[in-house]
Structure formats: C-alpha cells, structure tokens
Design a protein around this motif. Sequence first.
Motif, PDB file in Angstrom:
ATOM      1  N   ALA A  27      76.870  57.504  81.289  1.00 46.49           N
ATOM      2  CA  ALA A  27      76.818  57.463  79.824  1.00 46.49           C
ATOM      3  C   ALA A  27      75.815  56.420  79.346  1.00 46.49           C
ATOM      4  O   ALA A  27      75.053  56.662  78.402  1.00 46.49           O
ATOM      5  CB  ALA A  27      78.208  57.168  79.251  1.00 46.49           C
ATOM      6  N   ALA A  28      75.784  55.267  79.996  1.00 50.73           N
ATOM      7  CA  ALA A  28      74.839  54.218  79.609  1.00 50.73           C
ATOM      8  C   ALA A  28      73.400  54.648  79.874  1.00 50.73           C
ATOM      9  O   ALA A  28      72.494  54.332  79.082  1.00 50.73           O
ATOM     10  CB  ALA A  28      75.150  52.923  80.348  1.00 50.73           C
ATOM     11  N   ALA A  29      73.172  55.366  80.964  1.00 55.20           N
ATOM     12  CA  ALA A  29      71.820  55.855  81.252  1.00 55.20           C
ATOM     13  C   ALA A  29      71.354  56.808  80.152  1.00 55.20           C
ATOM     14  O   ALA A  29      70.197  56.749  79.713  1.00 55.20           O
ATOM     15  CB  ALA A  29      71.780  56.533  82.615  1.00 55.20           C
ATOM     16  N   LYS A  30      72.251  57.662  79.689  1.00 53.23           N
ATOM     17  CA  LYS A  30      71.913  58.585  78.596  1.00 53.23           C
ATOM     18  C   LYS A  30      71.640  57.807  77.307  1.00 53.23           C
ATOM     19  O   LYS A  30      70.674  58.093  76.585  1.00 53.23           O
ATOM     20  CB  LYS A  30      73.051  59.593  78.389  1.00 53.23           C
ATOM     21  CG  LYS A  30      72.766  60.616  77.335  1.00 53.23           C
ATOM     22  CD  LYS A  30      71.631  61.509  77.750  1.00 53.23           C
ATOM     23  CE  LYS A  30      71.441  62.644  76.743  1.00 53.23           C
ATOM     24  NZ  LYS A  30      70.234  63.416  77.027  1.00 53.23           N
ATOM     25  N   ALA A  31      72.464  56.803  77.028  1.00 51.41           N
ATOM     26  CA  ALA A  31      72.244  55.977  75.836  1.00 51.41           C
ATOM     27  C   ALA A  31      70.903  55.251  75.930  1.00 51.41           C
ATOM     28  O   ALA A  31      70.173  55.148  74.936  1.00 51.41           O
ATOM     29  CB  ALA A  31      73.384  54.972  75.673  1.00 51.41           C
ATOM     30  N   ALA A  32      70.570  54.754  77.119  1.00 51.68           N
ATOM     31  CA  ALA A  32      69.295  54.050  77.309  1.00 51.68           C
ATOM     32  C   ALA A  32      68.108  54.989  77.108  1.00 51.68           C
ATOM     33  O   ALA A  32      67.064  54.584  76.596  1.00 51.68           O
ATOM     34  CB  ALA A  32      69.256  53.419  78.698  1.00 51.68           C
ATOM     35  N   GLU A  33      68.277  56.242  77.494  1.00 45.40           N
ATOM     36  CA  GLU A  33      67.215  57.243  77.288  1.00 45.40           C
ATOM     37  C   GLU A  33      67.016  57.508  75.795  1.00 45.40           C
ATOM     38  O   GLU A  33      65.893  57.593  75.317  1.00 45.40           O
ATOM     39  CB  GLU A  33      67.611  58.531  78.014  1.00 45.40           C
ATOM     40  CG  GLU A  33      66.625  59.660  77.896  1.00 45.40           C
ATOM     41  CD  GLU A  33      67.135  60.915  78.577  1.00 45.40           C
ATOM     42  OE1 GLU A  33      66.888  62.010  78.031  1.00 45.40           O
ATOM     43  OE2 GLU A  33      67.784  60.814  79.637  1.00 45.40           O
ATOM     44  N   ILE A  34      68.110  57.619  75.066  1.00 44.99           N
ATOM     45  CA  ILE A  34      68.041  57.903  73.621  1.00 44.99           C
ATOM     46  C   ILE A  34      67.574  56.680  72.833  1.00 44.99           C
ATOM     47  O   ILE A  34      66.930  56.815  71.799  1.00 44.99           O
ATOM     48  CB  ILE A  34      69.412  58.407  73.132  1.00 44.99           C
ATOM     49  CG1 ILE A  34      69.683  59.791  73.748  1.00 44.99           C
ATOM     50  CG2 ILE A  34      69.494  58.468  71.616  1.00 44.99           C
ATOM     51  CD1 ILE A  34      71.089  60.302  73.552  1.00 44.99           C
ATOM     52  N   HIS A  35      67.886  55.480  73.329  1.00 40.39           N
ATOM     53  CA  HIS A  35      67.516  54.222  72.670  1.00 40.39           C
ATOM     54  C   HIS A  35      66.610  53.431  73.620  1.00 40.39           C
ATOM     55  O   HIS A  35      67.046  52.459  74.238  1.00 40.39           O
ATOM     56  CB  HIS A  35      68.769  53.415  72.312  1.00 40.39           C
ATOM     57  CG  HIS A  35      69.696  54.127  71.392  1.00 40.39           C
ATOM     58  ND1 HIS A  35      69.477  54.195  70.028  1.00 40.39           N
ATOM     59  CD2 HIS A  35      70.829  54.839  71.627  1.00 40.39           C
ATOM     60  CE1 HIS A  35      70.444  54.907  69.473  1.00 40.39           C
ATOM     61  NE2 HIS A  35      71.277  55.305  70.420  1.00 40.39           N
ATOM     62  N   PRO A  36      65.339  53.825  73.724  1.00 43.21           N
ATOM     63  CA  PRO A  36      64.461  53.259  74.756  1.00 43.21           C
ATOM     64  C   PRO A  36      64.097  51.790  74.581  1.00 43.21           C
ATOM     65  O   PRO A  36      63.591  51.186  75.531  1.00 43.21           O
ATOM     66  CB  PRO A  36      63.218  54.148  74.691  1.00 43.21           C
ATOM     67  CG  PRO A  36      63.228  54.732  73.316  1.00 43.21           C
ATOM     68  CD  PRO A  36      64.678  54.858  72.947  1.00 43.21           C
ATOM     69  N   THR A  37      64.366  51.209  73.444  1.00 38.14           N
ATOM     70  CA  THR A  37      64.058  49.780  73.276  1.00 38.14           C
ATOM     71  C   THR A  37      65.284  48.890  73.427  1.00 38.14           C
ATOM     72  O   THR A  37      65.167  47.666  73.421  1.00 38.14           O
ATOM     73  CB  THR A  37      63.422  49.517  71.899  1.00 38.14           C
ATOM     74  OG1 THR A  37      64.341  49.899  70.875  1.00 38.14           O
ATOM     75  CG2 THR A  37      62.116  50.296  71.742  1.00 38.14           C
TER      76      THR A  37
END
Length: 167
Positions: A27-37
């Motif tokens: 889930a965190a990897a997906k969040a990091a992809e959506i919020h790249p900064t």
Amino acid sequence: MDIIVLLGAAVRPDGRPSAALARRIAAAAKAAEIHPTAMVFCSGGVGRHGPSEASVMARDLVRLGVAPARLVLDESSLDTLQTAIAAARYMRAERLTRCLVCTDSYHAPRALALMLALGMQGRMWPAKAGLRQMGPAAWAWMRAREAVAFPYDVALALMKRGRVLRS
C-alpha cells in the motif's frame, strides 16, 4: 502530500515481512507512486525477530521502485503511539504538515486519530485487511484490540501533545 507514515507489523523469523507487513508495504509503494514527492517514514523496531520492521519496509520498498533517498527509518518505535510521536516529531522538525497514514484498514482509524491528536493533518491510506485477508479469528481479535486501544492511545496522545509540539 508531504509524507507517507508507514506503520510496522511483525517480521518473520527468516526476515521476510508477515502478511500484515507485506500488505502495508504494498500500500505504501502505491501511495509513493501516486505522491512522488512525498517522503516515506518507515516505522518499527526489532520485534520478536530481527531485522527491524523499518529496515524490512525500506528493503522491500526499494525493490518496489521507491528511491532510497525518499525513505526515513524509525527503528526505535515499538507500537502505534510511539510511531505517531516519532512521525509527528520528524514532521515538525522538517516543517511538514500533511501525512498519509499507511497501515491495515482495521488499524488506520486509530493511527490517524493519533496523528491528528498530535497536531498533524492527515488522511488514511489503508491496506485492505478484512475477513478474506486475515481469516475470521484474526480479524475479530484485531477489531476487538482496536476497540480497546483507540480511546486509551488517543487519551495518551492528547496528554503528550504539548511535549511533542514543543520538541
């Protein structure tokens, strides 16, 4: 979003993430992809088995494509309240205000409530953890645990808020 706060879960004896930790990492990897900064605050010390939950998170997040420079490791927190305090202190030190709280869906309301009680703005980013993912006995146990822990932890967070905000 400024930061993704990833809460820990057990590490298996062979150093692999438990099912709960694997769900949260994905889930965190997906969040990091959506919020790249957004930075990713990986929180969790050494439990029953090493290595630390935070280091397992970091290792697997890098494997999933998250840049190591985005990762912040908190390897000392051993529970949800300690993670919330550590994350809030880090956010204040870095002048960050908005977080995504990434944990299992049954755990996300308490984790977010703690961040809010400590003066941070946030939203839940839950990893699906229901009957199908956990089985009925584990799901019922976790729901009961959250019902007891929620008011207790929020009360403690509110009592500690002044110290956290001053640090």
